[in-house]
Design a protein around this motif. Structure first.
Motif, short mmCIF file in Angstrom:
data_model
loop_
_atom_site.label_atom_id
_atom_site.label_comp_id
_atom_site.label_asym_id
_atom_site.label_seq_id
_atom_site.Cartn_x
_atom_site.Cartn_y
_atom_site.Cartn_z
N ARG A 223 -35.86 -26.29 60.84
CA ARG A 223 -34.62 -26.95 60.44
C ARG A 223 -33.43 -26.32 61.16
O ARG A 223 -32.49 -27.03 61.57
N ASP A 227 -30.74 -28.35 63.58
CA ASP A 227 -29.28 -28.30 63.41
C ASP A 227 -28.60 -27.78 64.67
O ASP A 227 -27.55 -28.31 65.08
N PRO A 296 -32.91 -34.21 58.66
CA PRO A 296 -31.55 -34.71 58.40
C PRO A 296 -31.33 -36.09 59.05
O PRO A 296 -30.81 -36.20 60.17
N PRO A 299 -27.21 -37.18 59.68
CA PRO A 299 -26.57 -36.70 60.91
C PRO A 299 -27.18 -37.26 62.18
O PRO A 299 -26.48 -37.53 63.16
#
Length: 748
Positions: A223, A227, A296, A299
């Motif tokens: 993760r 990001d 995600p 995003p």
């Protein structure tokens, strides 16, 4: 006579010396089989000779020995387990020495084979793999950093990406070095962009580094990598959009772009960084994880929208450097393509989880499809739209899919032959039957269409053909869902059926220079038509010829067995789909609705009335000009002037009414005939219905009646003696007789 064992023959002739082993290595690798390495008395001699070649002082002999050892390890695991320890001891030190490139590549391939083919043998893993794998990985990192050969770099990165998931614990201490080695090739390059193969290998290694965190920490590291990749993508994107408005609410704190750098260096560098960031995101989404992770989606969707909706129309207010703005404009097609690639990867990885965002993504995709882009820039939007329609659940509102269909139908409309092409082909075919006196009849030869230059190539480039195939794939997915408005569904079906009927008559050379494209398009169209015709068992029985013809054309295609099963066993439960309307199965425009007609005219699909009017108006005007000029300046010895009588009770005017097109044809005689009086050459045609006033119409005046009378008697023809009037055999322009359906009279 007893046959000689293959290994014995190779040892006696091809491997007799080191020089012969190098020369005959390709032949040995070709003839060596797995059956030759079964237990026999020659196996010991074979392995002894291989060890002698590997430990030889000659570089060529070492290369031949490593290559033969790799082939032996691939064919026989037992020999590999027995001699792996000595082979590793000889090959591993070569990576830190100055060896030729072929020797280094052969050593890397042999070590990779040894460490990955015996993972199910615990004792081998304890004695050979565990102590040597970290050394091997460290040697690969050092070799990849200092070498200049691209092939060797790619081999090192691919080998590391293969070893990290198998030995995650052994690579935990090398996580920083592995990450640095991969990111070095993911940071962009200028003036030459990073090689696609090198970028793919580095991105794949970077996407697998989270395995070093173990089963618990792998999800957290993955993760964090996602990001960081999203943040890096936003930073690269904003650095090449300095002269355009910023996207609203990116939900990330992207680094501010640097304005003091040279744009000639900064913009290409950030474009390459953006490409690398999108590749990293796609690989991170495609990689596996020991445990479930949270992706995600929000995003990522906002990032996709920002990349897709880039257009050259936007511009910030105030002064803008024209050089920077021009360079950023040139990067827009690359940004849009990267956005489409990210959409495809996101749809493939998330499937139905992307359905809440599907309408937003489709809106921006169809907005780009409705614009006039070249075929190479239009193809990514078609592929991204097809990926969304295929992987996500269809929306309940048919308007969005209908808009997509209306946007992509013009991409295959050019496969339909226009009226001008059909008329030209007909005239070319029938020109031989209408030959004049003294001319030979034209002959048509088989294959003559190859040399025909009347029609241009429909798909001149490979990208044009890819656009047609991608459009057909998208239409098949949309028609399979069935969420279209009736008018758009009818138009799409009729266009596909028209292509299915007319495409076999089109020579392959008129479709593309690649003659295989014609067959691929025809097979795709036939599959779509057969699938749409299989609405229910009764509908399929009406489309028996279509289904059987498609099955015979592609007997190995998917779905043929199911369709034939429905035909042969009608007692099977029908599909949950209503019977298609008659206009969806028809090719006639007379049965279409007003909404369908308006949509067809908007898409410029089949407007024969307008085309005919556009082609006839110049000819009619020419006829009027020729006839009117015959009253002004007639040619000598060919046309006698005709006096047009005037009507005393009306205003003086001269109106010439032209005859219908192709109704009269004036042919000049070869020998002039004696002139005759004008009275014998004039005639009065019967008045038309438009020139006869109605009895109950009070708006018609005397002047209008006189005008119509003057127009009806003002037409004249050339003299019969100096020219002949020939009536054409074609009578397509004659009006059809009217039938009174209310009359109840019957013929007795």
């Amino acid at each position: 006579m007893e046959s000689v064992h293959p290994l014995k023959s190779l040892l006696q002739f091809q491997l007799a010396s080191d020089a012969q082993a190098v020369v005959h290595l390709p032949y040995i690798l070709t003839v060596l089989q797995a059956d030759d390495l079964r237990p026999s008395e020659n196996i010991h001699k074979w392995t002894t000779r291989l060890n002698a070649l590997i430990f030889s002082k000659d570089g060529g002999a070492r290369w031949a020995g490593l290559s033969l050892a790799l082939q032996t390890a691939s064919f026989s695991q037992s020999i590999m387990l027995e001699y792996a320890q000595s082979w590793v001891g000889a090959a591993l030190p070569m990576l830190s020495k100055k060896e030729p490139l072929p020797t280094l590549k052969a050593a890397i391939r042999l070590l990779r084979r040894i460490f990955t083919s015996a993972t199910d043998v615990p004792e081998f893993q304890r004695q050979v793999s565990t102590p040597n794998v970290p050394k091997f990985s460290q040697a690969l990192i050092s070799l990849g950093d200092k070498t200049e050969d691209e092939e060797l770099k790619i081999l090192c990165l691919d080998t590391l990406a293969h070893l990290v998931p198998l030995y995650p614990t052994l690579h935990r201490s090398l996580h920083a070095a592995l990450s640095s080695s991969a990111i070095k090739f993911l940071n962009g390059a200028t003036p030459q962009p990073t090689s696609s193969r090198l970028l793919s290998s580095a991105s794949r290694l970077n996407a697998l580094l989270h395995y070093t965190g173990g089963k618990v920490g792998a999800a957290t590291q993955w993760r964090k990598a996602v990001d960081d990749a999203i943040l890096f993508t936003w930073g690269s994107f904003m650095s090449i959009r300095t002269t355009f408005p910023a996207p609203g609410n990116p939900d990330v704190f992207a680094p501010q772009p640097v304005f003091n750098q040279d744009p000639i260096v900064n913009i290409p560098l950030n474009v390459d960084r953006l490409r690398a960031a999108v590749v990293v995101l796609c690989d991170l989404m495609h990689t596996s994880n020991p445990r479930a992770v949270v992706l995600p989606i929000g995003p990522l969707v906002r990032l996709c929208v920002a990349l897709i909706r880039c257009t050259p129309d936007e511009k910030i207010e105030g002064h803008v450097d024209p050089v920077i703005h021009t360079m950023e404009l040139s990067a827009i097609p690359h940004i849009q393509k990267l956005g489409c690639d990210l959409v495809r990867a996101l749809a493939f990885c998330t499937h139905q989880h992307l359905t809440p965002h599907m309408s937003q993504l489709l809106f921006y995709l169809v907005h780009q499809l409705e614009k006039q882009y070249p075929s190479q820039e239009r193809l990514p939007f078609l592929q991204a739209t097809a990926s969304l329609v295929h992987n996500c659940a269809p929306p309940h509102d048919p308007l969005l899919h209908s808009r997509v269909t209306r946007a992509v139908l013009p991409f295959i409309n050019h496969l339909l032959a226009t009226q001008a092409e059909v008329q030209r082909d007909t005239d070319t075919t029938t020109s031989g039957s209408k030959s004049k006196r003294g001319k030979k009849r034209a002959k048509g030869y088989e294959g003559d269409e190859v040399f025909s230059v009347n029609r241009s190539i429909i798909c001149p480039t490979k990208s044009d053909g890819d656009v047609v195939l991608a459009t057909l794939e998208l239409l098949q997915l949309i028609l399979r869902n069935g969420l279209l408005t009736p008018a758009v569904q009818s138009i799409a079906t009729r266009v596909l059926l028209s292509i299915y009927v007319g495409l076999p008559q089109t020579p392959p050379v008129h479709i593309s220079l690649d003659t295989s494209l014609h067959g691929r398009i025809l097979e795709k169209v036939s599959r779509i038509c057969a699938e749409f015709a299989a609405g229910t068992t009764s509908t399929m029985s009406k489309s028996l010829g279509l289904v059987l013809g498609t099955s015979l054309q592609s007997p190995t295609s998917s779905g043929v067995t199911r369709e034939l099963e429905l035909l042969l066993h009608p007692r099977a439960p029908p599909l949950v789909r209503s019977l298609p309307h008659i206009e969806t199965l028809s090719l006639f425009q007379a049965e279409e609705s007003q909404e369908e007609q308006e949509a067809r005219h908007t898409l410029q699909i089949g407007v024969p009335g307008e085309l005919a009017a556009a082609t006839q108006e110049p000819d009619v005007a020419m006829d009027i000009q020729l006839i009117s000029s015959s009253h002004i300046a007639p040619p000598t010895n060919h046309v006698v002037p005709v006096t047009v009588p005037t009507v005393p009770s009306g205003p003086s005017m001269s109106v010439v009414q032209a005859p219908p097109r192709a109704a009269l044809q004036v042919i000049q005689p070869a020998v002039p005939a004696p002139a005759v009086t004008p009275s014998t050459a004039s005639f009065q045609p019967p008045p038309t219905s438009a020139s006869i006033p109605k009895a109950n119409d009070s708006s018609l005046t005397r002047s209008s009646a006189n005008t119509s009378t003057t127009a009806s008697i003002a037409q004249a023809t050339p003299p019969v003696s100096s020219s002949r009037m020939v009536v054409d055999d074609e009578d397509e322009d004659e009006p059809m007789p009217t039938i009174d359906v209310e009359s109840d009279s019957e013929l007795e």
